[in-house]
Design an enzyme around this catalytic site. Structure first.
Site, PDB file in Angstrom:
ATOM      1  N   ASP A   1     138.331  -5.048  86.765  1.00 58.99           N
ATOM      2  CA  ASP A   1     139.047  -6.267  87.159  1.00 58.99           C
ATOM      3  C   ASP A   1     138.085  -7.455  87.308  1.00 58.99           C
ATOM      4  OD1 ASP A   1     141.279  -7.724  87.902  1.00 58.99           O
ATOM      5  OD2 ASP A   1     141.926  -6.323  89.451  1.00 58.99           O
TER       6      ASP A   1
ATOM      7  N   GLU B   1     140.708  -9.322  82.858  1.00 59.67           N
ATOM      8  CA  GLU B   1     140.372 -10.641  83.419  1.00 59.67           C
ATOM      9  C   GLU B   1     141.496 -11.645  83.135  1.00 59.67           C
ATOM     10  OE1 GLU B   1     140.489 -12.142  80.330  1.00 59.67           O
ATOM     11  OE2 GLU B   1     138.972 -13.568  81.053  1.00 59.67           O
ATOM     12  N   TRP B   2     142.688 -11.071  82.882  1.00 57.25           N
ATOM     13  CA  TRP B   2     143.960 -11.813  82.854  1.00 57.25           C
ATOM     14  C   TRP B   2     144.045 -12.860  81.734  1.00 57.25           C
ATOM     15  CZ3 TRP B   2     141.302 -13.064  87.858  1.00 57.25           C
ATOM     16  CH2 TRP B   2     141.243 -11.938  88.682  1.00 57.25           C
ATOM     17  N   GLY B   3     143.152 -12.772  80.753  1.00 58.13           N
ATOM     18  CA  GLY B   3     143.191 -13.751  79.665  1.00 58.13           C
ATOM     19  C   GLY B   3     142.502 -15.056  80.003  1.00 58.13           C
ATOM     20  N   ASP B   4     141.907 -15.167  81.191  1.00 57.59           N
ATOM     21  CA  ASP B   4     141.319 -16.440  81.632  1.00 57.59           C
ATOM     22  C   ASP B   4     140.201 -16.933  80.713  1.00 57.59           C
ATOM     23  OD1 ASP B   4     143.006 -16.228  83.710  1.00 57.59           O
ATOM     24  OD2 ASP B   4     141.487 -16.213  85.306  1.00 57.59           O
ATOM     25  N   ASN B   5     139.430 -16.003  80.172  1.00 59.44           N
ATOM     26  CA  ASN B   5     138.280 -16.386  79.329  1.00 59.44           C
ATOM     27  C   ASN B   5     138.498 -15.996  77.869  1.00 59.44           C
ATOM     28  OD1 ASN B   5     136.163 -17.175  81.571  1.00 59.44           O
ATOM     29  ND2 ASN B   5     137.173 -15.295  82.246  1.00 59.44           N
TER      30      ASN B   5
ATOM     31  N   ASP C   1     149.390 -10.872  86.571  1.00 55.99           N
ATOM     32  CA  ASP C   1     150.146  -9.644  86.801  1.00 55.99           C
ATOM     33  C   ASP C   1     151.631  -9.750  86.451  1.00 55.99           C
ATOM     34  OD1 ASP C   1     147.732  -8.857  87.670  1.00 55.99           O
ATOM     35  OD2 ASP C   1     148.315  -8.450  89.734  1.00 55.99           O
TER      36      ASP C   1
HETATM   37  C1  GLA Z   1     144.649  -7.514  89.849  1.00 56.19           C
HETATM   38  C2  GLA Z   1     145.061  -6.808  88.555  1.00 56.19           C
HETATM   39  C3  GLA Z   1     146.197  -5.833  88.867  1.00 56.19           C
HETATM   40  C4  GLA Z   1     145.743  -4.836  89.914  1.00 56.19           C
HETATM   41  C5  GLA Z   1     145.275  -5.566  91.163  1.00 56.19           C
HETATM   42  C6  GLA Z   1     144.622  -4.630  92.161  1.00 56.19           C
HETATM   43  O1  GLA Z   1     145.646  -8.354  90.315  1.00 56.19           O
HETATM   44  O2  GLA Z   1     145.464  -7.741  87.599  1.00 56.19           O
HETATM   45  O3  GLA Z   1     146.607  -5.175  87.685  1.00 56.19           O
HETATM   46  O4  GLA Z   1     144.713  -4.050  89.378  1.00 56.19           O
HETATM   47  O5  GLA Z   1     144.311  -6.568  90.858  1.00 56.19           O
HETATM   48  O6  GLA Z   1     144.178  -5.293  93.304  1.00 56.19           O
END
Ligand code: GLA
Length: 403
Positions: A149, A182-186, A204
């Site tokens: 993460d 890393e959620w696509g941020d970079n 998420d």
């Molecule tokens: C982030 C991730 C989630 C999960 C939580 C755990 O938000 O994107 O998928 O792993 O952390 O804290």
């Protein structure tokens, strides 16, 4: 001086040779289960064991699901005196290794969660500065998958941080799928092909059809906002490196038909299929969707080409995915709140994929049409496709050329 240059070059080369991810681990999108969507940090060893049992008893293992991944919350709040990570002794009194052994004894694989920052998103010790030590411990425990993460990662360079953990895992010489979160941020799709096997493309997920909930500097998103946010990323996905649309919410509160759409779309978009529901209590209908082998086969097709949107109106979206053997998967999604009466002429808007240069070819007499959810043949492409699609439901088809 020359010798020095040669020496430095050799060192650099040897670093480059070591710096790689383990290949051939995810030639098709990884399939498994993750604890986060349903359980948050409320996890323990019984849950993992019961989930592993459910994989086998409910036919999920036979359907192809393999990885059981413990997300955030498995650790104690502090490292031990040697700076090793410690499993929470209340939640995991037997430790992680014995749990991994249990999961392996069922013919399944085990995954853990960590974070590149100082702390995980839920406030447990992160791997920053301890990457090699943590990777070694994970390998000693026998893990097969690491979700990594990005919380509390101030001043870290994303590519560099993920490369460090990749190299630490590689140095352990164990096949560990590396899941970048890393959620696509970079824009990981631009640099992570040789770093990880999959990368999240958004923040998420939440269990809703078409909603977005803002948390200030990030948003949780339902199914359609996730699909739409990064719909142009298909060229970056392929065998060994996938756009990850997040763990699924099938069985977590949407209607059965919305769940069918969700599962179909994740399959078409070659996302890893990571279940996010409680397998022990799911309904028959949820299970039926999740073990549908026809739909899973679309996701696991060896070509690994991500689908694209062929036609779109406010009510109807048509998504297509080229498959091996000149076959195609085609989804007609009713996004409206009413039943939709479909009459579709296959040749009026010819299917023609700009990325792979594959097209639905007139040279074949026609294609036979197989309804993947209903598991039955429903005709040929030489006449209009006529069907009714319920609100928020999908008609998911496979076309096979009549050679
Ligand atoms: C982030 C991730 C989630 C999960 C939580 C755990 O938000 O994107 O998928 O792993 O952390 O804290």
């Amino acid at each position: 001086m020359r010798k020095l240059v040669l020496f430095s070059l050799l060192i650099a080369l040897s670093i480059c040779v070591n710096a790689q991810k383990v290949e051939n681990l995810a030639l098709t999108p990884p399939m498994g289960w993750n604890s986060w969507n349903t359980f948050g940090t409320d996890i323990n060893e019984q849950l993992v064991m019961q989930t592993a049992d459910a994989f086998v008893e409910l036919g999920l293992k036979d359907a192809g699901y393999k990885y059981i991944v413990l997300d955030d919350g498995w650790m104690a709040k502090e490292r031990d005196e040697n700076n090793n990570l410690v499993p929470d002794p209340k939640k995991f009194p037997g430790g992680i290794k014995s749990l991994v052994d249990y999961v392996h004894s069922k013919g399944l694989k085990f995954g853990l969660y960590e974070c590149a920052g100082n702390q995980t998103c839920a406030g447990y010790p992160g791997s920053r500065g301890f990457e090699y030590q943590d990777a070694k411990l994970f390998a000693e425990w026998g893990i097969d998958f690491l979700k990594y993460d990005w919380c509390n990662s101030e001043n870290l360079n994303a590519k560099g941080a993920y490369e460090t953990m990749r190299d630490a895992l590689y140095a352990c010489k164990q096949p560990i799928v590396f899941s970048i979160c890393e959620w696509g941020d970079n824009e990981p799709w631009k640099w992570a092909k040789d770093v990880g096997h999959m990368w999240r493309v958004t923040g998420d997920i939440i269990n809703c059809w078409d909603c977005e909930v803002s948390h200030g500097n990030w948003s949780s998103r339902g199914i359609w906002p996730i699909i739409n946010l990064h719909k142009d990323l298909r060229k970056y996905a392929g065998p060994g490196h996938w756009n990850d649309l997040d763990m699924m919410e099938v069985g977590n509160g949407m209607t059965d038909s919305e769940d069918r759409v969700h599962f179909a779309m994740w399959s078409l978009l070659t996302s890893p299929l990571i279940l996010g529901n409680d397998l022990r209590t799911m309904s028959k209908e949820t299970l039926k969707t999740l073990v549908n082998k026809n739909v899973i086969a679309v996701n696991q097709d060896v070509l690994g080409v991500q689908a694209y949107c062929h036609l779109k109106s406010p009510e109807l979206e048509i998504w297509v995915k080229p498959l091996d053997n000149e076959e195609w998967a085609v989804a007609f999604v009713n996004r409206s709140n009413e039943e939709l009466q479909l009459s579709f002429d296959w040749w009026k808007h010819p299917i023609n994929d700009q990325l792979t240069h594959k097209e639905l070819e007139k040279k074949y007499k026609s294609y036979s049409i197989y309804d993947l959810y209903a598991s039955k043949n429903i005709g040929l492409t030489n006449t209009n496709l006529v069907s009714k699609i319920k609100e928020h439901d999908v008609l998911l088809l496979k076309l096979s050329p009549q050679k």
